[in-house]
Design a protein around this motif. Sequence first.
Motif, PDB file in Angstrom:
ATOM      1  N   SER A 205       0.822  -1.215   0.000  1.00  0.00           N
ATOM      2  CA  SER A 205       0.000   0.000   0.000  1.00  0.00           C
ATOM      3  C   SER A 205       0.853   1.260   0.000  1.00  0.00           C
ATOM      4  O   SER A 205       0.461   2.285  -0.555  1.00  0.00           O
ATOM      5  CB  SER A 205      -0.914   0.013   1.230  1.00  0.00           C
ATOM      6  OG  SER A 205      -0.151   0.074   2.415  1.00  0.00           O
ATOM      7  N   TYR A 208       1.792   3.194  -3.309  1.00  0.00           N
ATOM      8  CA  TYR A 208       0.656   3.910  -3.887  1.00  0.00           C
ATOM      9  C   TYR A 208       0.292   5.132  -3.048  1.00  0.00           C
ATOM     10  O   TYR A 208       0.029   6.210  -3.565  1.00  0.00           O
ATOM     11  CB  TYR A 208      -0.553   2.976  -4.011  1.00  0.00           C
ATOM     12  CG  TYR A 208      -0.433   2.019  -5.176  1.00  0.00           C
ATOM     13  CD1 TYR A 208      -1.073   2.298  -6.382  1.00  0.00           C
ATOM     14  CD2 TYR A 208       0.321   0.860  -5.092  1.00  0.00           C
ATOM     15  CE1 TYR A 208      -0.970   1.437  -7.464  1.00  0.00           C
ATOM     16  CE2 TYR A 208       0.437  -0.007  -6.171  1.00  0.00           C
ATOM     17  CZ  TYR A 208      -0.209   0.284  -7.355  1.00  0.00           C
ATOM     18  OH  TYR A 208      -0.095  -0.554  -8.425  1.00  0.00           O
ATOM     19  N   ASN A 209       0.269   4.906  -1.734  1.00  0.00           N
ATOM     20  CA  ASN A 209      -0.103   5.995  -0.845  1.00  0.00           C
ATOM     21  C   ASN A 209       0.891   7.143  -0.946  1.00  0.00           C
ATOM     22  O   ASN A 209       0.512   8.321  -1.046  1.00  0.00           O
ATOM     23  CB  ASN A 209      -0.140   5.445   0.588  1.00  0.00           C
ATOM     24  CG  ASN A 209      -1.039   6.258   1.485  1.00  0.00           C
ATOM     25  OD1 ASN A 209      -1.196   7.455   1.305  1.00  0.00           O
ATOM     26  ND2 ASN A 209      -1.622   5.613   2.452  1.00  0.00           N
ATOM     27  N   ALA A 212       0.617   9.045  -4.211  1.00  0.00           N
ATOM     28  CA  ALA A 212      -0.542   9.947  -4.203  1.00  0.00           C
ATOM     29  C   ALA A 212      -0.262  11.173  -3.335  1.00  0.00           C
ATOM     30  O   ALA A 212      -0.618  12.300  -3.698  1.00  0.00           O
ATOM     31  CB  ALA A 212      -1.781   9.204  -3.703  1.00  0.00           C
ATOM     32  N   LEU A 213       0.407  10.977  -2.203  1.00  0.00           N
ATOM     33  CA  LEU A 213       0.757  12.122  -1.348  1.00  0.00           C
ATOM     34  C   LEU A 213       1.692  13.081  -2.086  1.00  0.00           C
ATOM     35  O   LEU A 213       1.543  14.299  -1.990  1.00  0.00           O
ATOM     36  CB  LEU A 213       1.409  11.656  -0.044  1.00  0.00           C
ATOM     37  CG  LEU A 213       0.451  11.114   1.020  1.00  0.00           C
ATOM     38  CD1 LEU A 213       1.228  10.384   2.108  1.00  0.00           C
ATOM     39  CD2 LEU A 213      -0.382  12.244   1.629  1.00  0.00           C
ATOM     40  N   MET A 377      -5.654   6.109   8.833  1.00  0.00           N
ATOM     41  CA  MET A 377      -5.159   7.248   8.056  1.00  0.00           C
ATOM     42  C   MET A 377      -6.277   7.909   7.247  1.00  0.00           C
ATOM     43  O   MET A 377      -6.154   9.050   6.827  1.00  0.00           O
ATOM     44  CB  MET A 377      -4.037   6.814   7.106  1.00  0.00           C
ATOM     45  CG  MET A 377      -2.783   6.316   7.785  1.00  0.00           C
ATOM     46  SD  MET A 377      -2.066   7.456   9.016  1.00  0.00           S
ATOM     47  CE  MET A 377      -1.605   8.863   7.987  1.00  0.00           C
ATOM     48  N   ILE A 378      -7.349   7.149   7.001  1.00  0.00           N
ATOM     49  CA  ILE A 378      -8.491   7.725   6.283  1.00  0.00           C
ATOM     50  C   ILE A 378      -9.085   8.805   7.194  1.00  0.00           C
ATOM     51  O   ILE A 378      -9.305   8.563   8.371  1.00  0.00           O
ATOM     52  CB  ILE A 378      -9.564   6.647   6.013  1.00  0.00           C
ATOM     53  CG1 ILE A 378      -8.983   5.484   5.227  1.00  0.00           C
ATOM     54  CG2 ILE A 378     -10.781   7.237   5.299  1.00  0.00           C
ATOM     55  CD1 ILE A 378      -8.639   5.761   3.799  1.00  0.00           C
TER      56      ILE A 378
ATOM     57  N   PRO B 159      -5.130  10.517  -0.835  1.00  0.00           N
ATOM     58  CA  PRO B 159      -3.952   9.640  -0.780  1.00  0.00           C
ATOM     59  C   PRO B 159      -4.144   8.465   0.189  1.00  0.00           C
ATOM     60  O   PRO B 159      -3.771   7.329  -0.135  1.00  0.00           O
ATOM     61  CB  PRO B 159      -2.845  10.581  -0.291  1.00  0.00           C
ATOM     62  CG  PRO B 159      -3.248  11.919  -0.824  1.00  0.00           C
ATOM     63  CD  PRO B 159      -4.755  11.942  -0.697  1.00  0.00           C
ATOM     64  N   SER B 160      -4.758   8.694   1.348  1.00  0.00           N
ATOM     65  CA  SER B 160      -4.928   7.586   2.298  1.00  0.00           C
ATOM     66  C   SER B 160      -5.869   6.532   1.746  1.00  0.00           C
ATOM     67  O   SER B 160      -5.692   5.339   2.010  1.00  0.00           O
ATOM     68  CB  SER B 160      -5.514   8.051   3.631  1.00  0.00           C
ATOM     69  OG  SER B 160      -5.182   9.349   3.924  1.00  0.00           O
ATOM     70  N   LEU B 161      -6.877   6.971   1.003  1.00  0.00           N
ATOM     71  CA  LEU B 161      -7.792   5.989   0.424  1.00  0.00           C
ATOM     72  C   LEU B 161      -7.075   5.211  -0.684  1.00  0.00           C
ATOM     73  O   LEU B 161      -7.267   3.991  -0.811  1.00  0.00           O
ATOM     74  CB  LEU B 161      -9.067   6.667  -0.092  1.00  0.00           C
ATOM     75  CG  LEU B 161     -10.173   5.719  -0.573  1.00  0.00           C
ATOM     76  CD1 LEU B 161     -10.538   4.666   0.470  1.00  0.00           C
ATOM     77  CD2 LEU B 161     -11.427   6.514  -0.965  1.00  0.00           C
ATOM     78  N   VAL B 162      -6.241   5.868  -1.448  1.00  0.00           N
ATOM     79  CA  VAL B 162      -5.411   5.161  -2.437  1.00  0.00           C
ATOM     80  C   VAL B 162      -4.622   4.062  -1.716  1.00  0.00           C
ATOM     81  O   VAL B 162      -4.568   2.912  -2.160  1.00  0.00           O
ATOM     82  CB  VAL B 162      -4.440   6.131  -3.157  1.00  0.00           C
ATOM     83  CG1 VAL B 162      -3.383   5.368  -3.954  1.00  0.00           C
ATOM     84  CG2 VAL B 162      -5.204   7.080  -4.086  1.00  0.00           C
ATOM     85  N   GLY B 163      -4.022   4.417  -0.572  1.00  0.00           N
ATOM     86  CA  GLY B 163      -3.243   3.437   0.196  1.00  0.00           C
ATOM     87  C   GLY B 163      -4.094   2.274   0.667  1.00  0.00           C
ATOM     88  O   GLY B 163      -3.711   1.109   0.537  1.00  0.00           O
TER      89      GLY B 163
END
Lengths: 419, 419
Positions: A205, A208-209, A212-213, A377-378, B159-163
């Motif tokens: 994960s 990807y995370n 995106a960040l 983290m969500i 980003p957290s949802l991507v993760g």
Amino acid sequence: MRIGVSLEEAQEMLLQKANMVEEGSVSLMGALGRVLSQNIRARENLPAFHKSPLDGYALIAKDVEQAKPSHPVALEVIEEVRAGFVPKQKITPGTTIKVMTGSPLPEGADTVIKYEDVKRTGNSIYLSFPLKPGSNVIYAGEDVKKDEIVALKGTVITPSLVGLLAGLGIAEVPVLRKVRIAIISTGDELIDPAKEPCPGKIYNSSLYNLAALCGELGADPIVMGIVPDEKELISGHIVKSLEAADILITTGGVSVGDFDVVQDALRQAGANMIFWKVSMKPGSPILAAEKDKKIIIGLSGNPAAALVTFDLIAVPVIKKMMGLNRRMPPRVTAVLADNFLKSSPQRRFLRGKLQAINGTHYVKLTGEQGNGILKSMINCNALIDVPAGSGPLCAGQEISAIIVGNISDTFFEMEKEIS
Amino acid sequence: MRIGVSLEEAQEMLLQKANMVEEGSVSLMGALGRVLSQNIRARENLPAFHKSPLDGYALIAKDVEQAKPSHPVALEVIEEVRAGFVPKQKITPGTTIKVMTGSPLPEGADTVIKYEDVKRTGNSIYLSFPLKPGSNVIYAGEDVKKDEIVALKGTVITPSLVGLLAGLGIAEVPVLRKVRIAIISTGDELIDPAKEPCPGKIYNSSLYNLAALCGELGADPIVMGIVPDEKELISGHIVKSLEAADILITTGGVSVGDFDVVQDALRQAGANMIFWKVSMKPGSPILAAEKDKKIIIGLSGNPAAALVTFDLIAVPVIKKMMGLNRRMPPRVTAVLADNFLKSSPQRRFLRGKLQAINGTHYVKLTGEQGNGILKSMINCNALIDVPAGSGPLCAGQEISAIIVGNISDTFFEMEKEIS
């Protein structure tokens, strides 16, 4: 290499070494989210000339000071100017010129009356009330004065700034190049989410995370993929990453086990260690190194731990490289909305969500706080900073939190979200 | 067509007519900022198996309950498992298996001890303290349970949802297509910022500003450019825009002057008028129309007026089309930080910036409030809603504001920004 530093020491050491990327330029239509590399100064007044804010008639206020419904004052229309054109005539007492929204104010005029507020018959208009001189006139430089600085170097370009730059006739904007961030995930246990599940393997994960960040920050992620726990392989990827990127982020392989090979791989790649281990939970095994003036940050393999340290340690470094004026995340004092019953022998960061209810700021915990808990983290936009040596925390007590995420929904659905 | 509606009526009329765009899918690496078109349900537990959060030794807690520094307990190491591999042996009393971060917990074990906390000699490890059963074990489903809904339809992908989606092995994400927004600026007085300045002409800021706002929202702007104030030309551009876009935004040409031709052009293009004029300042001449189930919103030619009405009326419509759960901007009660000495016979929106100082929310005016003042939009993230019939406003009084912009810097530089 220093072993076991405080969060603030870690931040400071890396900020000192971080270098801003070079300057370039971009066309205004593509400038949103980029960072200004120079102060922006207005080359002209905005507006450039006195003008009418509406469709109407330009006149001399003194001409109509006696106007009233029972005794309307007449003015002669000597010209009609379309917007975008310049009046040719000059206004003298008793005359008026029809102007459009944005028309330059004709010479001699000091006031504009709305189209709807006059009666027109042939070449005359009739006013039944007086106007203060200067009514409905936008003066040259009213918005921005010539040579005024409208935006500082280091500012992120927002939609409104795009609009202002357009208004000033600035079609090409000096910006800093995007920061290129290479990301490597190390770990024999990792597989890509596109793969079929496999016994003993977990989906990666963090890659990807983090990508995106980086994208959300306005940087360009360079996704190097998953690398097995082998020193040679990791070292090769480190070298390759640093050729393409300005900074490298790795995950996994940083604690003290046999297969925690990132440190060895960094040495083999010719990097110098800066620090290892930060006194905080989660994420303490984080390390930092340097090669060819480029920073490498090695995050924990635990996803939530990696993200917390990325926010607190990597983001300020990246923001400095991006040229941002504001690097450090802001801190807020707020009320804890939940109990947290563990003690904290070590300094601890709890994942939470900032909420404003009837003018009071609360931070609500975003669920289980384990190192690997992605769900926490969500919605996390604040990290509660729990000092080392703290006992259990109770709902209602005051806490200090660092804002690390999007707080745009702070004012949404307040009642529902906090019980 | 209704003439002279309230803001809330205008919002409601358009929200009822707005249609959500169709569904598609995107690969996870490109999913940031997109909107989920379906609820996301976990297909498996996360983690999928009980596992170790660290490099250490898996054991039976009961075996070591008597361990103390003076009498360490020895366990026999019967296997060493690399992360990503599955233990082959089963743990029985007196034995241990070396595990790595992320290793599945070997059968029979209930506890893991950290690598650093044991002494190893040959095939034996020595523990000098006991552990609670379950210590250092991450249980299957601890983060997410199989079939749990982890994100709702209509959520923006962070980003957290991507993760989290990566962690769940979801590599292709169901999202709504991006909304395509055509933008036309009308006005003979307008020139593009890339052109040389010209007497009587002004640089077109709205087109750029609106395109950037659409981009920030996560929509695709289709920039149709500047069209002169000619009915035929505007009508042609309207027809062309609606072929390419889901919604059309125009600026200029909506008030009552001779050359305010957008209404005529819309009729010629075959559009039906929905409303004209909203009881608010700035931006009151806004109009809305409809053709082939597509909405057209005509904003004022005054840049700041256009932006305020775009935020309050167009954005909720666009958010509904994007499929967002949250369409309406949130409202906040705050303290006014400045005086505003004009009366407000009409409902008025003042541009301001939300700030939090020592736990109190303030809204500071962002400068001159004229219709054309672009500078007032810089830093504007809140619109103070001043009811019709209000007198002058004083610093310190409570106001109601609608949050329309980025509030991420609410907690920055509090002291400096408000005097």
